[in-house]
Scaffold this motif. Structure first.
Motif, PDB file in Angstrom:
ATOM      1  N   GLU A   1      10.761  41.911 -24.718  1.00  0.00           N
ATOM      2  CA  GLU A   1      11.816  40.936 -25.038  1.00  0.00           C
ATOM      3  C   GLU A   1      12.541  40.426 -23.796  1.00  0.00           C
ATOM      4  N   ARG A   2      12.873  41.367 -22.930  1.00  0.00           N
ATOM      5  CA  ARG A   2      13.657  40.982 -21.753  1.00  0.00           C
ATOM      6  C   ARG A   2      12.725  40.412 -20.666  1.00  0.00           C
ATOM      7  N   ARG A   3      12.735  39.086 -20.575  1.00  0.00           N
ATOM      8  CA  ARG A   3      11.780  38.437 -19.678  1.00  0.00           C
ATOM      9  C   ARG A   3      12.405  38.200 -18.304  1.00  0.00           C
ATOM     10  N   GLU A   4      12.511  39.291 -17.557  1.00  0.00           N
ATOM     11  CA  GLU A   4      13.145  39.187 -16.244  1.00  0.00           C
ATOM     12  C   GLU A   4      12.287  39.905 -15.222  1.00  0.00           C
ATOM     13  N   VAL A   5      12.140  39.289 -14.061  1.00  0.00           N
ATOM     14  CA  VAL A   5      11.458  39.969 -12.956  1.00  0.00           C
ATOM     15  C   VAL A   5      12.372  39.877 -11.745  1.00  0.00           C
ATOM     16  N   HIS A   6      12.599  41.075 -11.184  1.00  0.00           N
ATOM     17  CA  HIS A   6      13.525  41.113 -10.074  1.00  0.00           C
ATOM     18  C   HIS A   6      12.765  41.522  -8.805  1.00  0.00           C
ATOM     19  N   ILE A   7      12.822  40.653  -7.777  1.00  0.00           N
ATOM     20  CA  ILE A   7      12.124  40.974  -6.517  1.00  0.00           C
ATOM     21  C   ILE A   7      13.189  41.247  -5.465  1.00  0.00           C
ATOM     22  N   SER A   8      12.963  42.315  -4.640  1.00  0.00           N
ATOM     23  CA  SER A   8      13.958  42.605  -3.597  1.00  0.00           C
ATOM     24  C   SER A   8      13.273  42.817  -2.251  1.00  0.00           C
ATOM     25  N   LEU A   9      14.003  42.516  -1.200  1.00  0.00           N
ATOM     26  CA  LEU A   9      13.482  42.667   0.169  1.00  0.00           C
ATOM     27  C   LEU A   9      14.543  43.413   0.978  1.00  0.00           C
ATOM     28  N   SER A  10      14.175  44.573   1.573  1.00  0.00           N
ATOM     29  CA  SER A  10      15.172  45.280   2.382  1.00  0.00           C
ATOM     30  C   SER A  10      14.487  45.981   3.543  1.00  0.00           C
ATOM     31  N   ARG A  11      15.302  46.527   4.430  1.00  0.00           N
ATOM     32  CA  ARG A  11      14.785  47.141   5.654  1.00  0.00           C
ATOM     33  C   ARG A  11      15.078  48.620   5.719  1.00  0.00           C
ATOM     34  N   GLY A  12      14.119  49.407   6.206  1.00  0.00           N
ATOM     35  CA  GLY A  12      14.368  50.824   6.499  1.00  0.00           C
ATOM     36  C   GLY A  12      14.479  50.955   8.007  1.00  0.00           C
ATOM     37  N   MET A  13      14.200  52.156   8.532  1.00  0.00           N
ATOM     38  CA  MET A  13      14.280  52.383   9.986  1.00  0.00           C
ATOM     39  C   MET A  13      13.306  51.474  10.728  1.00  0.00           C
ATOM     40  N   ASN A  14      12.032  51.669  10.458  1.00  0.00           N
ATOM     41  CA  ASN A  14      11.000  50.820  11.069  1.00  0.00           C
ATOM     42  C   ASN A  14      10.096  50.231  10.012  1.00  0.00           C
ATOM     43  N   THR A  15      10.682  50.113   8.835  1.00  0.00           N
ATOM     44  CA  THR A  15       9.851  49.653   7.710  1.00  0.00           C
ATOM     45  C   THR A  15      10.552  48.532   6.956  1.00  0.00           C
ATOM     46  N   VAL A  16       9.731  47.820   6.200  1.00  0.00           N
ATOM     47  CA  VAL A  16      10.286  46.816   5.309  1.00  0.00           C
ATOM     48  C   VAL A  16       9.880  47.211   3.893  1.00  0.00           C
ATOM     49  N   GLU A  17      10.837  47.050   2.940  1.00  0.00           N
ATOM     50  CA  GLU A  17      10.539  47.473   1.565  1.00  0.00           C
ATOM     51  C   GLU A  17      10.614  46.271   0.637  1.00  0.00           C
ATOM     52  N   ILE A  18       9.561  46.154  -0.176  1.00  0.00           N
ATOM     53  CA  ILE A  18       9.553  45.065  -1.168  1.00  0.00           C
ATOM     54  C   ILE A  18       9.534  45.728  -2.548  1.00  0.00           C
ATOM     55  N   GLY A  19      10.483  45.337  -3.411  1.00  0.00           N
ATOM     56  CA  GLY A  19      10.522  45.907  -4.752  1.00  0.00           C
ATOM     57  C   GLY A  19      10.198  44.833  -5.789  1.00  0.00           C
ATOM     58  N   VAL A  20       9.389  45.216  -6.805  1.00  0.00           N
ATOM     59  CA  VAL A  20       9.112  44.297  -7.922  1.00  0.00           C
ATOM     60  C   VAL A  20       9.488  45.060  -9.194  1.00  0.00           C
ATOM     61  N   GLN A  21      10.532  44.561  -9.872  1.00  0.00           N
ATOM     62  CA  GLN A  21      11.054  45.295 -11.021  1.00  0.00           C
ATOM     63  C   GLN A  21      10.954  44.455 -12.296  1.00  0.00           C
ATOM     64  N   ASP A  22      10.538  45.124 -13.374  1.00  0.00           N
ATOM     65  CA  ASP A  22      10.564  44.428 -14.666  1.00  0.00           C
ATOM     66  C   ASP A  22      11.321  45.291 -15.665  1.00  0.00           C
ATOM     67  N   PHE A  23      11.591  44.726 -16.802  1.00  0.00           N
ATOM     68  CA  PHE A  23      12.361  45.456 -17.832  1.00  0.00           C
ATOM     69  C   PHE A  23      11.558  45.518 -19.115  1.00  0.00           C
ATOM     70  N   GLY A  24      10.247  45.814 -18.913  1.00  0.00           N
ATOM     71  CA  GLY A  24       9.308  45.777 -20.040  1.00  0.00           C
ATOM     72  C   GLY A  24       9.086  47.127 -20.672  1.00  0.00           C
ATOM     73  N   GLU A  25       7.807  47.366 -21.055  1.00  0.00           N
ATOM     74  CA  GLU A  25       7.497  48.557 -21.850  1.00  0.00           C
ATOM     75  C   GLU A  25       7.592  49.874 -21.072  1.00  0.00           C
ATOM     76  N   GLY A  26       7.433  49.818 -19.761  1.00  0.00           N
ATOM     77  CA  GLY A  26       7.527  51.035 -18.946  1.00  0.00           C
ATOM     78  C   GLY A  26       6.286  51.912 -19.051  1.00  0.00           C
ATOM     79  N   ILE A  27       6.223  52.927 -18.225  1.00  0.00           N
ATOM     80  CA  ILE A  27       5.040  53.805 -18.169  1.00  0.00           C
ATOM     81  C   ILE A  27       5.503  55.249 -18.302  1.00  0.00           C
ATOM     82  N   ALA A  28       4.799  56.014 -19.117  1.00  0.00           N
ATOM     83  CA  ALA A  28       5.165  57.430 -19.322  1.00  0.00           C
ATOM     84  C   ALA A  28       4.924  58.212 -18.030  1.00  0.00           C
ATOM     85  N   PRO A  29       5.761  59.275 -17.775  1.00  0.00           N
ATOM     86  CA  PRO A  29       5.631  60.033 -16.512  1.00  0.00           C
ATOM     87  C   PRO A  29       4.204  60.528 -16.252  1.00  0.00           C
TER      88      PRO A  29
END
Ligand SMILES: Nc1ncnc2c1ncn2[C@@H]1O[C@H](COP(=O)(O)OP(=O)(O)OP(=O)(O)O)[C@@H](O)[C@H]1O
Ligand SMILES: [Mg+2]
Length: 500
Positions: free
Chosen positions: A395-423
Motif C-alpha cells: 500500500e505504501r508506495r514510497e522509496v527512500h534513497i539516501s547518500l552519506s559518508r563514512g570514514m573512507n566510505t560512501v553509503e547508499i541506502g535504498v528503503q521501501d515500506f513494503g512486505e519486508g523479509i523474514a529474518p
C-alpha cells in the motif's frame, strides 16, 4: 616437442643450489689461493735469489784477494784453513765455514780459471750455462726442476784483472719443498671448502625451500583429484615462500569455489529454464492438438508463450550479467565513478518512470565523491534495488534513497515500506535463484538473480551490501563503497562510452 619435454630429467633445486654454492666457493677459493700462492712463491724465490747473490758476493770477495790467475792450490789457500786442507786435497769435502754454510744452503760452487776450465767444485752442477763477466743470475731448467744459476768474473782486488770465473748454483730444494707443501695444503683446503659449502648449500636449501616441496606435493595431489581439499601446510616463517604458500592456498580455495559454483550454476540454470520451456511446450502441444481452432485458446496460449519467452530472455540476460559480475575485479580494476551523479541519475529516472511512487533523495554528501567502480555497474545495482523496492511494495508506495559518508566510505541506502523479509530469509535473498515466495515472485517476473548480481558486483569492487528488514514494515538495503578521492569537477568519472 612433448617428447623432448618428457625426456628432460628432473634435477632437484636443492642439488642445483648445492652445486652452485660449491662451484662459487671453488672459484672464489681458486682466486684467493692463486693470489696467495703466487705471492708466497715469489717471496720464497726472492729470498733464494738473495741467498745466491750474497753467497756469490762473499766468495768473489774472498777470491779477489789473489793477484794472480786462480788455480786449485790458491783457492784452497784462500778459503780452506790449514787443518782442513789435507781433507780437501784427499777429495773430501772442505769444512771452511763460508763454504759449509753455502753447501748447507744447497748452493753448488764452481770456480773456473780465466780459460774457463773448472778448477774447483763443491758438487755436481745440474745446469750448463755460459760464464759471463758481468754478474748474472738466471733461472734455468734442471733435470727435475728449475735451478737458479749465478755467474760472474772474479777480479783481483790488486790489479782488477780477471783471475777466474765463479758459478754458483742454487738447487732450490727448500723452495720446491715449500712449494709442494703449499700445493698440498691448498688442495686439501679446497676439498674442504667445496665439500662444506656444497653440504651447507644443500641443507640450507633443504630448509629454505621446504615450502616449495610442500607446494609441489599439493599440486600433484590436486591435479590427480581436483575435488580434494588438501592445502599446503602453513609454516611459522615470515618470508616470500610463506607468502607464496598463503597466496597459493587462497588461489586453491578460490578455484575450488569456482568449480563448485560453476556446477551448481549449471544445475540451477537448467532447473530454471525447464519451467518456461515446459510451459511453452505444453501450450504448443495443446494448440497443435485442438487449441488452434479455438480463437480464445489460441490467443491465451500465444500470450502465455510470449510471456514465458520474455521471461527466458530476461533470465538469459541476468545469467550473463551474473557471470560477468564475477570478473569485475579483473576487467574493471581501474574504473572511477562519481557516486553522487549516478545516484541522482537513477533517482530522476525512477521518479519519471513510476509517477505513482513517491521517491525521496536524502543527499548528505556536500561534494562529489569518487569510488573505484564502473559507472554502469553502480547504476545496475541501484536499478536492481529500486526495482525490488517497487516490486515488493504494497500500500505504501514510497522509496527512500539516501547518500552519506563514512570514514573512507560512501553509503547508499535504498528503503521501501513494503512486505519486508523474514529474518531467516535475510541472508538467503542474496543467493542465486532464491525467492522468498517462489510463486509470487514468478508472477512478478522475478528470477531470483537481481540481488546476487548486485552483491557480486559490489563485492567485486571491495564494497559491501547489507539488508535490514522486518516483515510488514519494509526493507532497507545499504551499499558501502570505498572512496578513492573527491573531485569537485567529477572529471575522472567514467561512463559506458568511456569503457567502450
Ligand atoms: N525490497 C524487497 N522487499 C521484500 N522482499 C524483497 C525485496 N527485495 C528482494 N526481496 C526478496 O528477495 C528475493 C530475491 O530478490 P532478487 O532481486 O534477487 O530476485 P527477484 O526480484 O525475485 O528477481 P530478479 O532476478 O528479476 O531481480 C525476491 O524474490 C524477494 O522475495
Ligand atoms: Mg529483483
Amino acid at each position: 616437442m612433448e617428447k623432448a619435454k618428457k625426456q628432460k630429467k628432473f634435477f632437484s633445486l636443492k642439488l642445483k643450489w648445492a652445486l652452485g654454492t660449491s662451484v662459487g666457493s671453488f672459484i672464489i677459493f681458486c682466486i684467493v689461493a692463486m693470489s696467495l700462492f703466487s705471492a708466497f712463491t715469489q717471496n720464497l724465490l726472492h729470498s733464494e735469489r738473495e741467498l745466491l747473490d750474497s753467497g756469490m758476493s762473499v766468495i768473489s770477495q774472498q777470491l779477489g784477494r789473489s793477484d794472480t790467475t786462480l788455480d786449485r792450490t790458491q783457492i784452497s789457500n784462500i778459503i780452506i784453513p790449514d787443518r782442513e786442507r789435507d781433507n780437501f786435497i784427499s777429495g773430501q769435502r772442505y769444512r771452511r765455514p763460508i763454504i759449509q754454510e753455502l753447501s748447507d744452503s744447497h748452493l753448488i760452487v764452481n770456480i773456473y780459471n780465466p780459460q774457463k776450465r773448472n778448477i774447483f767444485s763443491t758438487g755436481e752442477s745440474l745446469s750448463h750455462v755460459q760464464l759471463s763477466r758481468s754478474k748474472q743470475v738466471r733461472e734455468v731448467k734442471g733435470p727435475t726442476h728449475n735451478v737458479l744459476v749465478g755467474t760472474q768474473a772474479i777480479y783481483s782486488h790488486h790489479n782488477h784483472r780477471v783471475i777466474g770465473y765463479l758459478q754458483v748454483e742454487n738447487k732450490l730444494n727448500a723452495y720446491y719443498k715449500s712449494y709442494n707443501q703449499f700445493k698440498l695444503v691448498c688442495f686439501f683446503a679446497m676439498l674442504l671448502v667445496v665439500l662444506t659449502s656444497g653440504l651447507l648449500g644443500y641443507f640450507l636449501s633443504y630448509f629454505l625451500l621446504q615450502p616449495l616441496g610442500d607446494i609441489h606435493d599439493t599440486v600433484k595431489e590436486i591435479s590427480q583429484d581436483p575435488t580434494k581439499s588438501i592445502r599446503v601446510p602453513i609454516t611459522g616463517r615470515n618470508d616470500e615462500l610463506a607468502e607464496l604458500t598463503a597466496m597459493f592456498n587462497e588461489m586453491l580455495d578460490r578455484m575450488q569455489r569456482y568449480i563448485e559454483q560453476q556446477s551448481q550454476f549449471v544445475g540451477d540454470v537448467s532447473h530454471e529454464l525447464r519451467t518456461p520451456v515446459a510451459i511453452i511446450q505444453g501450450h504448443l502441444e495443446m494448440l497443435q492438438r485442438w487449441g488452434k481452432d479455438d480463437p480464445n485458446v489460441l490467443d491465451d496460449s500465444l500470450a502465455a508463450s510470449l510471456a514465458e519467452t520474455k521471461r527466458m530472455k530476461n533470465l538469459v540476460q541476468e545469467m550473463l550479467d551474473l557471470s560477468r559480475a564475477e570478473q569485475v575485479e579483473i576487467n574493471f580494476r581501474n574504473q572511477r565513478t562519481v557516486v553522487n551523479d549516478v545516484v541522482h541519475q537513477v533517482f530522476n529516472n525512477f521518479k519519471m518512470l513510476y509517477p505513482k511512487f513517491t521517491f525521496t533523495l536524502d543527499d548528505d554528501l556536500h561534494s562529489p565523491v569518487i569510488s573505484n567502480i564502473y559507472r554502469d555497474h553502480l547504476e545496475q545495482v541501484l536499478v536492481i534495488l529500486c526495482d525490488n523496492a517497487i516490486k515488493y511494495s504494497q500500500e505504501r508506495r514510497e522509496v527512500h534513497i539516501s547518500l552519506s559518508r563514512g570514514m573512507n566510505t560512501v553509503e547508499i541506502g535504498v528503503q521501501d515500506f513494503g512486505e519486508g523479509i523474514a529474518p531467516e530469509d535475510v541472508k538467503k535473498v542474496f543467493d542465486r535463484f532464491y525467492r522468498v515466495d517462489k510463486a509470487r515472485s514468478r508472477k512478478k517476473g522475478g528470477n531470483g538473480l537481481g540481488l546476487s548480481i548486485a552483491k557480486r558486483l559490489i563485492e567485486g569492487y571491495h564494497g559491501s551490501i547489507a539488508l535490514e528488514s522486518s516483515i510488514g514494515a519494509g526493507s532497507i538495503f545499504r551499499i558501502i563503497l570505498p572512496i578513492i578521492g573527491e573531485d569537485d569537477l567529477g572529471k575522472n568519472s567514467t561512463s559506458a562510452e568511456d569503457k567502450n
